[in-house]
Design a protein around this motif. Sequence first.
Motif, PDB file in Angstrom:
ATOM      1  N   LYS A 182       0.847  -1.188   0.000  1.00 18.49           N
ATOM      2  CA  LYS A 182       0.000   0.000   0.000  1.00 18.49           C
ATOM      3  C   LYS A 182       0.880   1.235   0.000  1.00 18.49           C
ATOM      4  O   LYS A 182       2.027   1.217   0.465  1.00 18.49           O
ATOM      5  CB  LYS A 182      -0.955   0.004   1.185  1.00 18.49           C
ATOM      6  CG  LYS A 182      -0.313   0.293   2.510  1.00 18.49           C
ATOM      7  CD  LYS A 182      -1.371   0.438   3.585  1.00 18.49           C
ATOM      8  CE  LYS A 182      -0.697   0.851   4.889  1.00 18.49           C
ATOM      9  NZ  LYS A 182      -1.642   1.150   5.934  1.00 18.49           N
ATOM     10  N   VAL A 183       0.325   2.308  -0.539  1.00 18.14           N
ATOM     11  CA  VAL A 183       1.043   3.581  -0.586  1.00 18.14           C
ATOM     12  C   VAL A 183       1.084   4.143   0.834  1.00 18.14           C
ATOM     13  O   VAL A 183       0.043   4.329   1.468  1.00 18.14           O
ATOM     14  CB  VAL A 183       0.361   4.567  -1.558  1.00 18.14           C
ATOM     15  CG1 VAL A 183       1.039   5.920  -1.513  1.00 18.14           C
ATOM     16  CG2 VAL A 183       0.356   3.998  -2.973  1.00 18.14           C
ATOM     17  N   ILE A 204       6.104   3.034  -0.659  1.00 18.14           N
ATOM     18  CA  ILE A 204       5.226   1.865  -0.692  1.00 18.14           C
ATOM     19  C   ILE A 204       5.665   0.896   0.397  1.00 18.14           C
ATOM     20  O   ILE A 204       6.832   0.527   0.481  1.00 18.14           O
ATOM     21  CB  ILE A 204       5.283   1.174  -2.067  1.00 18.14           C
ATOM     22  CG1 ILE A 204       4.806   2.147  -3.153  1.00 18.14           C
ATOM     23  CG2 ILE A 204       4.462  -0.110  -2.058  1.00 18.14           C
ATOM     24  CD1 ILE A 204       5.021   1.657  -4.564  1.00 18.14           C
TER      25      ILE A 204
END
Length: 112
Positions: free
Chosen positions: A83-84, A94
Amino acid sequence: MTVERPFKHLKVAVADQRVGSSRADARESVLLMAMLRGPRAPHVPVRVRNLSAGGMMVVSQVLVCPDDAVKVELAGVGTIEGKVAWVFSGRIGIQFDKPIDPLLAETTVRSR
C-alpha cells in the motif's frame, strides 16, 4: 567575520530519523525499473530509488494516494503487493504486505 546561525537550536528531521518513524529494515539506494499497478494506474513504469525488505521508494508522476493498494512488478522478485504509505513531490513510499528479499532484485540487475 562571524556568521550568526539564528535557527541552530532547531532540529531537522531527516527521512531516516523522523519522529515516530517505525522503519526497522535497512534500505539500499538503487536505480531499478519496475511496473506499478494501482486504482488509478493500470500499468505504469516507475523508477525504484530505495529498496528494503519492507518497502520501497519510487519516482513517478502517477496519481496515487496514501493507503491505495498497489502491486509492483520487480525483476528478480516478481509481483509485490503493498500500500502507498506516502506521496511527496513525485516520490511515492510503498509499504509491502509481506517482506521480500531485496537482494533478488539487485542480483538480477548485476548478473546481466
